[in-house]
Write a protein that holds these residues in place. Structure first.
Motif, PDB file in Angstrom:
ATOM      1  N   SER A   7       0.823  -1.211   0.000  1.00 13.87           N
ATOM      2  CA  SER A   7       0.000   0.000   0.000  1.00 13.87           C
ATOM      3  C   SER A   7       0.863   1.269   0.000  1.00 13.87           C
ATOM      4  CB  SER A   7      -0.934   0.015   1.208  1.00 13.87           C
ATOM      5  OG  SER A   7      -0.191   0.135   2.405  1.00 13.87           O
ATOM      6  N   PHE A   8       2.172   1.138   0.270  1.00 11.25           N
ATOM      7  CA  PHE A   8       3.069   2.297   0.281  1.00 11.25           C
ATOM      8  C   PHE A   8       3.585   2.570  -1.124  1.00 11.25           C
ATOM      9  CE2 PHE A   8       7.413   3.993   0.393  1.00 11.25           C
ATOM     10  CZ  PHE A   8       7.128   5.234   0.934  1.00 11.25           C
ATOM     11  N   ASP A   9       3.484   3.836  -1.554  1.00 11.02           N
ATOM     12  CA  ASP A   9       3.977   4.248  -2.866  1.00 11.02           C
ATOM     13  C   ASP A   9       4.964   5.397  -2.665  1.00 11.02           C
ATOM     14  OD1 ASP A   9       4.482   5.077  -5.429  1.00 11.02           O
ATOM     15  OD2 ASP A   9       2.381   5.522  -5.923  1.00 11.02           O
ATOM     16  N   PRO A  10       6.260   5.176  -2.919  1.00 15.99           N
ATOM     17  CA  PRO A  10       7.247   6.243  -2.730  1.00 15.99           C
ATOM     18  C   PRO A  10       6.927   7.511  -3.532  1.00 15.99           C
ATOM     19  CG  PRO A  10       8.341   4.149  -3.118  1.00 15.99           C
ATOM     20  CD  PRO A  10       6.879   3.926  -3.355  1.00 15.99           C
ATOM     21  N   ALA A  11       6.235   7.358  -4.667  1.00 14.92           N
ATOM     22  CA  ALA A  11       5.902   8.518  -5.492  1.00 14.92           C
ATOM     23  C   ALA A  11       4.927   9.467  -4.798  1.00 14.92           C
ATOM     24  CB  ALA A  11       5.320   8.060  -6.834  1.00 14.92           C
ATOM     25  N   THR A  12       4.226   8.993  -3.779  1.00 12.60           N
ATOM     26  CA  THR A  12       3.285   9.852  -3.061  1.00 12.60           C
ATOM     27  C   THR A  12       3.884  10.418  -1.782  1.00 12.60           C
ATOM     28  OG1 THR A  12       2.319   8.006  -1.830  1.00 12.60           O
ATOM     29  CG2 THR A  12       1.307   8.554  -3.965  1.00 12.60           C
ATOM     30  N   HIS A  13       5.133  10.110  -1.522  1.00 22.50           N
ATOM     31  CA  HIS A  13       5.822  10.584  -0.312  1.00 22.50           C
ATOM     32  C   HIS A  13       6.443  11.952  -0.621  1.00 22.50           C
ATOM     33  CE1 HIS A  13       7.511   9.793   3.657  1.00 22.50           C
ATOM     34  NE2 HIS A  13       8.607  10.385   3.218  1.00 22.50           N
ATOM     35  N   LEU A  14       5.614  12.985  -0.669  1.00 24.06           N
ATOM     36  CA  LEU A  14       6.047  14.315  -1.078  1.00 24.06           C
ATOM     37  C   LEU A  14       5.912  15.305   0.074  1.00 24.06           C
ATOM     38  CD1 LEU A  14       4.123  14.419  -4.480  1.00 24.06           C
ATOM     39  CD2 LEU A  14       6.546  13.856  -4.119  1.00 24.06           C
ATOM     40  N   CYS A  15       6.770  16.304   0.076  1.00 24.53           N
ATOM     41  CA  CYS A  15       6.691  17.359   1.086  1.00 24.53           C
ATOM     42  C   CYS A  15       5.617  18.383   0.737  1.00 24.53           C
ATOM     43  CB  CYS A  15       8.037  18.074   1.208  1.00 24.53           C
ATOM     44  SG  CYS A  15       9.331  17.027   1.877  1.00 24.53           S
ATOM     45  N   ALA A  16       5.263  18.467  -0.541  1.00 19.42           N
ATOM     46  CA  ALA A  16       4.271  19.439  -0.991  1.00 19.42           C
ATOM     47  C   ALA A  16       3.677  18.954  -2.308  1.00 19.42           C
ATOM     48  CB  ALA A  16       4.920  20.808  -1.183  1.00 19.42           C
ATOM     49  N   GLU A  17       2.471  19.389  -2.602  1.00 25.12           N
ATOM     50  CA  GLU A  17       1.839  19.069  -3.871  1.00 25.12           C
ATOM     51  C   GLU A  17       2.551  19.823  -4.992  1.00 25.12           C
ATOM     52  OE1 GLU A  17      -0.658  16.888  -4.566  1.00 25.12           O
ATOM     53  OE2 GLU A  17      -0.456  16.283  -2.467  1.00 25.12           O
ATOM     54  N   GLN A  18       2.700  19.173  -6.142  1.00 28.10           N
ATOM     55  CA  GLN A  18       3.326  19.799  -7.310  1.00 28.10           C
ATOM     56  C   GLN A  18       2.462  20.961  -7.798  1.00 28.10           C
ATOM     57  OE1 GLN A  18       6.314  19.409  -8.981  1.00 28.10           O
ATOM     58  NE2 GLN A  18       5.557  21.202 -10.050  1.00 28.10           N
ATOM     59  N   ARG A  19       3.117  22.076  -8.117  1.00 27.60           N
ATOM     60  CA  ARG A  19       2.426  23.253  -8.644  1.00 27.60           C
ATOM     61  C   ARG A  19       3.084  23.694  -9.939  1.00 27.60           C
ATOM     62  NH1 ARG A  19       1.729  27.554  -3.923  1.00 27.60           N
ATOM     63  NH2 ARG A  19       0.176  28.390  -5.366  1.00 27.60           N
ATOM     64  N   TRP A  20       2.296  24.338 -10.778  1.00 28.49           N
ATOM     65  CA  TRP A  20       2.735  24.872 -12.059  1.00 28.49           C
ATOM     66  C   TRP A  20       2.520  26.373 -12.035  1.00 28.49           C
ATOM     67  CZ3 TRP A  20       4.993  21.098 -14.929  1.00 28.49           C
ATOM     68  CH2 TRP A  20       4.730  19.795 -14.521  1.00 28.49           C
ATOM     69  N   PHE A  21       3.063  27.072 -13.024  1.00 33.71           N
ATOM     70  CA  PHE A  21       3.026  28.531 -13.021  1.00 33.71           C
ATOM     71  C   PHE A  21       1.636  29.080 -12.703  1.00 33.71           C
ATOM     72  CE2 PHE A  21       2.215  32.540 -15.211  1.00 33.71           C
ATOM     73  CZ  PHE A  21       3.102  33.343 -14.535  1.00 33.71           C
ATOM     74  N   GLU A  22       0.613  28.563 -13.359  1.00 32.62           N
ATOM     75  CA  GLU A  22      -0.733  29.125 -13.191  1.00 32.62           C
ATOM     76  C   GLU A  22      -1.353  28.833 -11.821  1.00 32.62           C
ATOM     77  OE1 GLU A  22      -1.159  25.744 -16.275  1.00 32.62           O
ATOM     78  OE2 GLU A  22       0.416  27.022 -15.477  1.00 32.62           O
ATOM     79  N   ASP A  23      -0.710  28.016 -11.009  1.00 35.04           N
ATOM     80  CA  ASP A  23      -1.209  27.711  -9.669  1.00 35.04           C
ATOM     81  C   ASP A  23      -0.809  28.764  -8.625  1.00 35.04           C
ATOM     82  OD1 ASP A  23      -2.314  25.294 -10.577  1.00 35.04           O
ATOM     83  OD2 ASP A  23      -0.416  24.235 -10.235  1.00 35.04           O
ATOM     84  N   PHE A  24       0.123  29.637  -8.973  1.00 35.98           N
ATOM     85  CA  PHE A  24       0.634  30.622  -8.013  1.00 35.98           C
ATOM     86  C   PHE A  24      -0.159  31.917  -8.071  1.00 35.98           C
ATOM     87  CE2 PHE A  24       4.092  27.664  -8.611  1.00 35.98           C
ATOM     88  CZ  PHE A  24       4.526  27.477  -7.319  1.00 35.98           C
ATOM     89  N   ARG A  25      -0.152  32.665  -6.956  1.00 35.87           N
ATOM     90  CA  ARG A  25      -0.874  33.926  -6.842  1.00 35.87           C
ATOM     91  C   ARG A  25       0.027  34.982  -6.214  1.00 35.87           C
ATOM     92  NH1 ARG A  25      -3.241  31.641 -10.002  1.00 35.87           N
ATOM     93  NH2 ARG A  25      -5.231  30.591  -9.854  1.00 35.87           N
ATOM     94  N   VAL A  26      -0.112  36.206  -6.703  1.00 38.16           N
ATOM     95  CA  VAL A  26       0.598  37.335  -6.098  1.00 38.16           C
ATOM     96  C   VAL A  26       0.154  37.433  -4.636  1.00 38.16           C
ATOM     97  CG1 VAL A  26       0.809  39.860  -6.094  1.00 38.16           C
ATOM     98  CG2 VAL A  26       0.912  38.597  -8.261  1.00 38.16           C
ATOM     99  N   GLY A  27       1.096  37.658  -3.761  1.00 37.07           N
ATOM    100  CA  GLY A  27       0.823  37.791  -2.333  1.00 37.07           C
ATOM    101  C   GLY A  27       1.129  36.541  -1.528  1.00 37.07           C
ATOM    102  N   GLU A  28       1.346  35.406  -2.197  1.00 38.49           N
ATOM    103  CA  GLU A  28       1.708  34.186  -1.448  1.00 38.49           C
ATOM    104  C   GLU A  28       3.054  34.410  -0.779  1.00 38.49           C
ATOM    105  OE1 GLU A  28       1.099  30.203  -3.091  1.00 38.49           O
ATOM    106  OE2 GLU A  28       0.266  31.222  -4.855  1.00 38.49           O
ATOM    107  N   ARG A  29       3.156  33.958   0.469  1.00 31.16           N
ATOM    108  CA  ARG A  29       4.400  34.134   1.243  1.00 31.16           C
ATOM    109  C   ARG A  29       5.020  32.787   1.583  1.00 31.16           C
ATOM    110  NH1 ARG A  29       6.121  38.463   3.827  1.00 31.16           N
ATOM    111  NH2 ARG A  29       6.534  37.400   5.784  1.00 31.16           N
ATOM    112  N   TYR A  30       6.326  32.773   1.591  1.00 33.33           N
ATOM    113  CA  TYR A  30       7.107  31.613   2.000  1.00 33.33           C
ATOM    114  C   TYR A  30       8.013  32.055   3.140  1.00 33.33           C
ATOM    115  CZ  TYR A  30       5.491  29.375  -2.228  1.00 33.33           C
ATOM    116  OH  TYR A  30       4.693  28.816  -3.195  1.00 33.33           O
ATOM    117  N   ILE A  31       7.673  31.642   4.336  1.00 31.58           N
ATOM    118  CA  ILE A  31       8.485  31.949   5.512  1.00 31.58           C
ATOM    119  C   ILE A  31       9.607  30.912   5.563  1.00 31.58           C
ATOM    120  CG2 ILE A  31       8.497  32.163   8.031  1.00 31.58           C
ATOM    121  CD1 ILE A  31       6.781  34.277   6.497  1.00 31.58           C
ATOM    122  N   LEU A  32      10.825  31.383   5.646  1.00 32.46           N
ATOM    123  CA  LEU A  32      11.985  30.494   5.729  1.00 32.46           C
ATOM    124  C   LEU A  32      12.429  30.399   7.188  1.00 32.46           C
ATOM    125  CD1 LEU A  32      13.839  31.892   2.599  1.00 32.46           C
ATOM    126  CD2 LEU A  32      12.306  29.923   2.728  1.00 32.46           C
TER     127      LEU A  32
END
Length: 161
Positions: A7-32
């Motif tokens: 039942s374990f699939d390494p391909a689904t072991h991700l830190c975040a969902e994959q995004r493409w250019f059109e998925d992003f929005r102005v104002g999104e913040r990434y705190i480091l």
């Protein structure tokens, strides 16, 4: 050997969902992650950069010039804005084409013992035919809430195929 779990699939072991250019929005913040700079950071940066000016490694030299401790090299402070420290690179694992540009203004000194709080914020999205450019403002504040670095990054990201 361990038990195989079908039942374990390494391909689904991700830190975040994959995004493409059109998925992003102005104002999104990434705190480091915040980090307190110390003598080990200074020594490591000196080794990598070859910069041997005493303002970065001689405490007495710094004190004679009015600094409370070692002064971080500007490029060392820029390193704290690396998007790789946050979730953005995980989101663009399949869509990132290139890190295009970076610029910085150094607004205040960073000394040994300062805690830095870096962040990235999407300020512009420029669509192209099959890709787009994501422009992010890069900031670093210190523990006194002073803005010590202000700049931007640009990333070329694929559109959804």
């Amino acid at each position: 050997m361990g038990n195989i779990d079908e039942s374990f699939d390494p391909a689904t072991h991700l830190c975040a969902e994959q995004r493409w250019f059109e998925d992003f929005r102005v104002g999104e913040r990434y705190i480091l992650p915040s980090r307190t700079v110390n003598a080990a950071n200074f020594a490591a940066f000196q080794l990598v950069s070859g910069d041997n000016h005493p303002i970065h490694y001689d405490v007495e030299y710094c004190r004679k010039r009015g600094y409370a401790g070692l002064l971080a090299h500007g490029l060392q402070v820029v390193c704290f804005t690396a998007a790789g420290a946050g979730r953005f690179p995980h989101e663009v694992s399949d869509s990132l084409v290139a890190f295009l540009e970076q610029s910085s203004r150094f607004l205040a000194g960073v000394i040994d013992g300062d805690t830095l709080y870096p962040a990235l914020e999407i300020t512009e999205l420029t669509a192209q035919r099959s890709t787009g450019v994501i422009t992010m403002r890069a900031t670093v504040h210190n523990q006194k809430r002073e803005l010590v670095l202000d700049g931007w990054h640009k990333y070329l990201v694929k559109k959804r195929g």
